[in-house]
Write a protein that holds these residues in place. Structure first.
Motif, PDB file in Angstrom:
ATOM      1  N   SER A  27      22.509  48.334  39.919  1.00 44.30           N
ATOM      2  CA  SER A  27      23.540  47.459  39.368  1.00 44.30           C
ATOM      3  C   SER A  27      24.562  47.170  40.464  1.00 44.30           C
ATOM      4  O   SER A  27      24.438  47.650  41.584  1.00 44.30           O
ATOM      5  N   THR A  28      25.573  46.379  40.116  1.00 41.13           N
ATOM      6  CA  THR A  28      26.595  46.015  41.096  1.00 41.13           C
ATOM      7  C   THR A  28      27.978  46.172  40.489  1.00 41.13           C
ATOM      8  O   THR A  28      28.254  45.622  39.416  1.00 41.13           O
ATOM      9  N   ASP A  29      28.820  46.960  41.156  1.00 39.92           N
ATOM     10  CA  ASP A  29      30.224  47.076  40.773  1.00 39.92           C
ATOM     11  C   ASP A  29      31.005  45.951  41.449  1.00 39.92           C
ATOM     12  O   ASP A  29      30.927  45.778  42.672  1.00 39.92           O
ATOM     13  N   VAL A  30      31.750  45.201  40.657  1.00 38.95           N
ATOM     14  CA  VAL A  30      32.509  44.057  41.166  1.00 38.95           C
ATOM     15  C   VAL A  30      33.998  44.319  40.964  1.00 38.95           C
ATOM     16  O   VAL A  30      34.428  44.699  39.875  1.00 38.95           O
ATOM     17  N   SER A  31      34.766  44.151  42.028  1.00 40.17           N
ATOM     18  CA  SER A  31      36.219  44.285  41.983  1.00 40.17           C
ATOM     19  C   SER A  31      36.847  42.931  42.254  1.00 40.17           C
ATOM     20  O   SER A  31      36.472  42.242  43.212  1.00 40.17           O
ATOM     21  N   VAL A  32      37.789  42.520  41.384  1.00 41.75           N
ATOM     22  CA  VAL A  32      38.464  41.233  41.525  1.00 41.75           C
ATOM     23  C   VAL A  32      39.970  41.479  41.572  1.00 41.75           C
ATOM     24  O   VAL A  32      40.552  41.995  40.616  1.00 41.75           O
ATOM     25  N   GLU A  33      40.588  41.129  42.687  1.00 40.53           N
ATOM     26  CA  GLU A  33      42.038  41.245  42.845  1.00 40.53           C
ATOM     27  C   GLU A  33      42.616  39.839  42.957  1.00 40.53           C
ATOM     28  O   GLU A  33      42.205  39.052  43.807  1.00 40.53           O
TER      29      GLU A  33
ATOM     30  N   ARG B   5      37.887  45.206  37.199  1.00 41.75           N
ATOM     31  CA  ARG B   5      36.634  45.776  37.674  1.00 41.75           C
ATOM     32  C   ARG B   5      35.597  45.674  36.558  1.00 41.75           C
ATOM     33  O   ARG B   5      35.923  45.889  35.393  1.00 41.75           O
ATOM     34  N   PHE B   6      34.355  45.351  36.929  1.00 42.23           N
ATOM     35  CA  PHE B   6      33.273  45.297  35.951  1.00 42.23           C
ATOM     36  C   PHE B   6      31.953  45.510  36.679  1.00 42.23           C
ATOM     37  O   PHE B   6      31.898  45.509  37.925  1.00 42.23           O
ATOM     38  N   THR B   7      30.891  45.697  35.914  1.00 42.23           N
ATOM     39  CA  THR B   7      29.557  45.968  36.464  1.00 42.23           C
ATOM     40  C   THR B   7      28.559  44.987  35.875  1.00 42.23           C
ATOM     41  O   THR B   7      28.586  44.719  34.670  1.00 42.23           O
ATOM     42  N   VAL B   8      27.688  44.450  36.720  1.00 42.51           N
ATOM     43  CA  VAL B   8      26.623  43.563  36.256  1.00 42.51           C
ATOM     44  C   VAL B   8      25.281  44.246  36.501  1.00 42.51           C
ATOM     45  O   VAL B   8      25.116  44.998  37.466  1.00 42.51           O
TER      46      VAL B   8
ATOM     47  N   VAL C 264      37.206  39.074  45.988  1.00 46.50           N
ATOM     48  CA  VAL C 264      36.078  39.634  45.244  1.00 46.50           C
ATOM     49  C   VAL C 264      35.281  40.543  46.177  1.00 46.50           C
ATOM     50  O   VAL C 264      34.871  40.118  47.267  1.00 46.50           O
ATOM     51  N   SER C 265      35.080  41.794  45.745  1.00 46.80           N
ATOM     52  CA  SER C 265      34.301  42.771  46.522  1.00 46.80           C
ATOM     53  C   SER C 265      33.185  43.318  45.642  1.00 46.80           C
ATOM     54  O   SER C 265      33.397  43.588  44.453  1.00 46.80           O
TER      55      SER C 265
END
Length: 237
Positions: A103-109, A6-9, A95-96
């Motif tokens: 900002s945007t929270d990005v989740s990568v599974e 998980r990260f934020t851009v 990717v969600s």
């Protein structure tokens, strides 16, 4: 093995969604990756990996099996094979994205399946290594997304330079006519563009060694003590 990140851009979700759909641009932030062909539904490319003295190059392709623009979610199924036959790699990546107040929270599974030399590392090591690589990826991505765009240059005419209303401008001074040139000057030839730079290989060895040292330093220290004791005993005998 399953990996989660998980990260934020620092930009809105719509702009983030548009950027992630440009796979070729996103791949430039991942070490060793290069996209050679891409469209709205699929892409192909390569990933270069260094594992100590071993150099691997996975050539493969990926397909968007799901893409939901309203929910800002997509699923990619990617597969690759080392060109020397040293192993294969496959991944199903989900990717969600979610709005986080500008900002945007990005989740990568990632559901990862690998064979060959990199498969010798367990899930814990691979999770730590992928965390480190993702940190480099996010740093590159943030620099790109947060880079300011330069406004176009404009030329403003000063009122003092314009002639007054109702006043005829002074006549232009007479200039003696010169004979026409015999030939028009040749346009300058632009310098040749350098060829595109090959992406540097992903040095998996340098990423793995710090993780192994942090995770197994106690075992390594105990093994070193045993070796020292054995050496002393052999010298006495």
């Amino acid at each position: 093995m399953e990996l989660n990140h998980r990260f934020t851009v620092p930009i809105g979700v719509e702009e983030t969604w548009a950027h992630f759909n440009d796979i070729a641009s996103v791949a430039e932030c991942f070490p060793g990756a290069q996209v050679t062909e891409a469209d709205e539904d699929s892409f192909s490319g390569s990933v270069k990996v260094k594992l100590g003295p071993i150099a691997l190059q996975y050539n493969g392709s990926g397909t968007f099996v799901e893409k939901d623009a309203e929910a800002h979610r997509f699923v990619v199924d990617a597969k690759g094979k080392d060109k020397r036959g040293n192993g294969t790699a496959g991944a199903k990546v989900t990717v969600s994205m979610a709005d986080a107040g500008g900002s945007t929270d990005v989740s990568v599974e990632t559901d990862l399946a690998i064979t060959g030399k990199p498969a010798q590392f367990g899930r814990g090591v691979m999770q730590d290594v992928s965390d480190k690589l993702l940190g480099q990826f996010v740093t590159c991505l943030e620099q790109r997304l947060a880079a300011p765009t330069e406004p176009p240059a404009t030329t403003d005419s000063s009122p003092a330079d314009a002639p007054g209303e109702g006043v005829a401008p002074p006549p232009a001074p007479s200039v003696p006519s010169s004979p026409p040139p015999s030939a028009a000057p040749r346009a300058a030839t632009p310098p040749p563009q350098p060829p595109p730079r090959e992406p540097e290989a992903l040095d998996l060895g340098s990423a793995v060694l710090p993780v192994l040292a942090r995770s197994y330093w106690r075992q390594a220290l105990a093994a070193l003590v045993v070796l020292v004791l054995l050496r002393r005993l052999l010298r006495r005998s």
